[in-house]
Design a protein around this motif. Structure first.
Motif, short mmCIF file in Angstrom:
data_model
loop_
_atom_site.label_atom_id
_atom_site.label_comp_id
_atom_site.label_asym_id
_atom_site.label_seq_id
_atom_site.Cartn_x
_atom_site.Cartn_y
_atom_site.Cartn_z
N LYS A 61 0.82 -1.21 0.00
CA LYS A 61 0.00 0.00 0.00
C LYS A 61 0.85 1.27 0.00
O LYS A 61 0.35 2.36 -0.27
N ARG A 63 2.07 2.71 2.57
CA ARG A 63 1.65 3.59 3.67
C ARG A 63 2.87 4.15 4.38
O ARG A 63 3.76 3.41 4.76
N SER A 149 -8.34 -1.59 2.99
CA SER A 149 -8.84 -1.40 1.63
C SER A 149 -7.67 -1.56 0.65
O SER A 149 -6.54 -1.18 0.95
N ASN A 151 -6.19 -0.29 -1.84
CA ASN A 151 -5.73 0.84 -2.66
C ASN A 151 -4.36 1.29 -2.17
O ASN A 151 -4.03 1.10 -1.00
N SER A 157 -10.66 4.17 -2.09
CA SER A 157 -10.87 2.74 -1.87
C SER A 157 -11.47 2.12 -3.12
O SER A 157 -12.37 2.68 -3.74
N GLU A 186 -16.56 2.17 3.32
CA GLU A 186 -15.99 1.24 4.30
C GLU A 186 -16.93 0.94 5.46
O GLU A 186 -17.91 1.66 5.68
MG MG Z 1 -8.64 2.53 3.73
#
Ligand code: MG
Ligand code: TXA
Length: 332
Positions: A61, A63, A149, A151, A157, A186
């Protein structure tokens, strides 16, 4: 590690028939990443008991920080076994599971869910999705599945398998195509660890629908805006903080320090040393981060502080450094 789409060729989603679901379960059980549809959005799943697999979710992701992830189960009985289950949780589960409600409860010490899943917090977020493909996958995998999610960080998402393929490229090992997610929003995240339930995230099931079962619900956003004590039980205990002070970027270590090492040449002389990754592998380091911090923090005196060796600020190292910086800052 940017928030943009992957540039490697996307893998083609596979239609989620029985054979594909069985293969996907095998991928999960061997530490791989599977994107799958739920009634809310597509999730990017990994075996929640496998810290390396969970670290790969964060890598995929992109992140820049470790947020706690939701853990998915086929039913309430499977979910309840990991936490201190309550009558209130039981009522909510009977009313809304399977469905788009996530419940946050205190983690049981015997839960095999890895620490990285909850980013070091003493709680687990549980969800029992209703989507038939998610249900079939969870039943076949027979492991709890951590899934944010599907993405890249900072992007919308995904609600179709094509969105997932476009955003994550080849960073998922398998993408199950179960059509468009009916919800598109979500799950609602409800924290049940305090006296009053707190809605941590507004989601597909509105607060008005939850309240007849949950009683009065506080809104995390409103509590924060009113300057409430967000560290009180049940409020947003937003990140893990060790009890002992952390000394970052340590290149040497004292006899009354525990050493959180990284790489092949940790300095000698620490009271105790745990190495995030002797080979300098950032996925392994992320997988070990919270577990090692907890273990060092639990050491008896003379350990006074935790010295942390520098971790390269690239790829998953950015998320590791973000967490270390927060852990080093005492709560205000
Ligand atoms: Mg999310
Ligand atoms: O609909 C959904 O919930 C989707 C599908 C795939 O199930 N999943 C999802 O996961 O949205 P994610 O990781 O994008 O969002 C997780 C949310 C975040 O707001 C996170 O802070 C919160 O749940 N969360 C997870 N574990 C938590 C915990 N232990 N304590 C408090 N909040 C938690």
């Amino acid at each position: 590690m940017g928030a943009g789409a992957d540039t490697s060729p996307a893998i083609a989603p596979v239609v989620a028939d029985a054979g594909a679901v069985a293969r996907a379960a095998e991928v999960l059980r061997s530490g791989g990443l599977v994107a799958f549809p739920t009634e809310t959005v597509y999730g990017l799943g990994a075996d929640a008991t496998d810290a390396r697999a969970v670290a790969r979710i964060f890598e995929a992701k992109g992140r820049p920080s470790f947020n706690p992830l939701i853990v998915h189960f086929p039913d309430a009985v499977a979910a309840a076994a990991h936490v201190d289950w309550t009558p209130e949780a039981q009522r909510l589960a009977e009313a809304f599971w399977p469905g788009a409600l996530t419940l946050v409860l205190p983690r049981r010490t015997d839960s095999p869910v890895c620490e990285l899943v909850s980013a070091g917090l003493p709680t687990i977020a549980l969800r029992v999705p209703a989507h038939p493909v998610a249900q079939a996958l969870l039943a076949a995998a027979r492991v709890p599945v951590a899934a944010p999610s599907a993405n890249p960080s900072g992007r919308l998402s995904p609600t179709t398998a094509a969105h997932v393929a476009e955003g994550l490229g080849a960073r998922a090992d398998l993408i199950l195509d179960g059509g468009r997610c009916p919800g598109g929003l979500e799950s609602s995240v409800l924290d049940l660890t305090g006296k009053t339930p707190v809605l941590l995230r507004h989601g597909l099931i509105p607060r008005d629908t939850l309240e007849p079962v949950a009683g009065d619900i506080s809104d995390a956003g409103v509590l924060a805006a009113e300057g409430g004590d967000i560290r009180a039980p049940g409020m947003l205990a937003s990140h893990y903080a060790p009890r002992r002070p952390l000394r970052l970027c340590a290149t040497d270590v004292a006899a009354d320090e525990a050493l959180l090492a990284f790489g092949s040449q940790p300095p000698a002389g620490a009271a105790v040393t745990l190495n995030l990754s002797p080979t300098g592998d950032l996925v392994e380091a992320a997988a070990n981060l919270f577990d090692h911090l907890h273990r060092l923090d639990a050491r008896a005196p003379p350990v006074r502080a935790i010295a942390v060796m520098p971790v390269p600020d690239e790829g998953l190292g950015r998320a590791i450094n973000d967490r270390l910086r927060r852990a080093a800052t005492p709560p205000d």
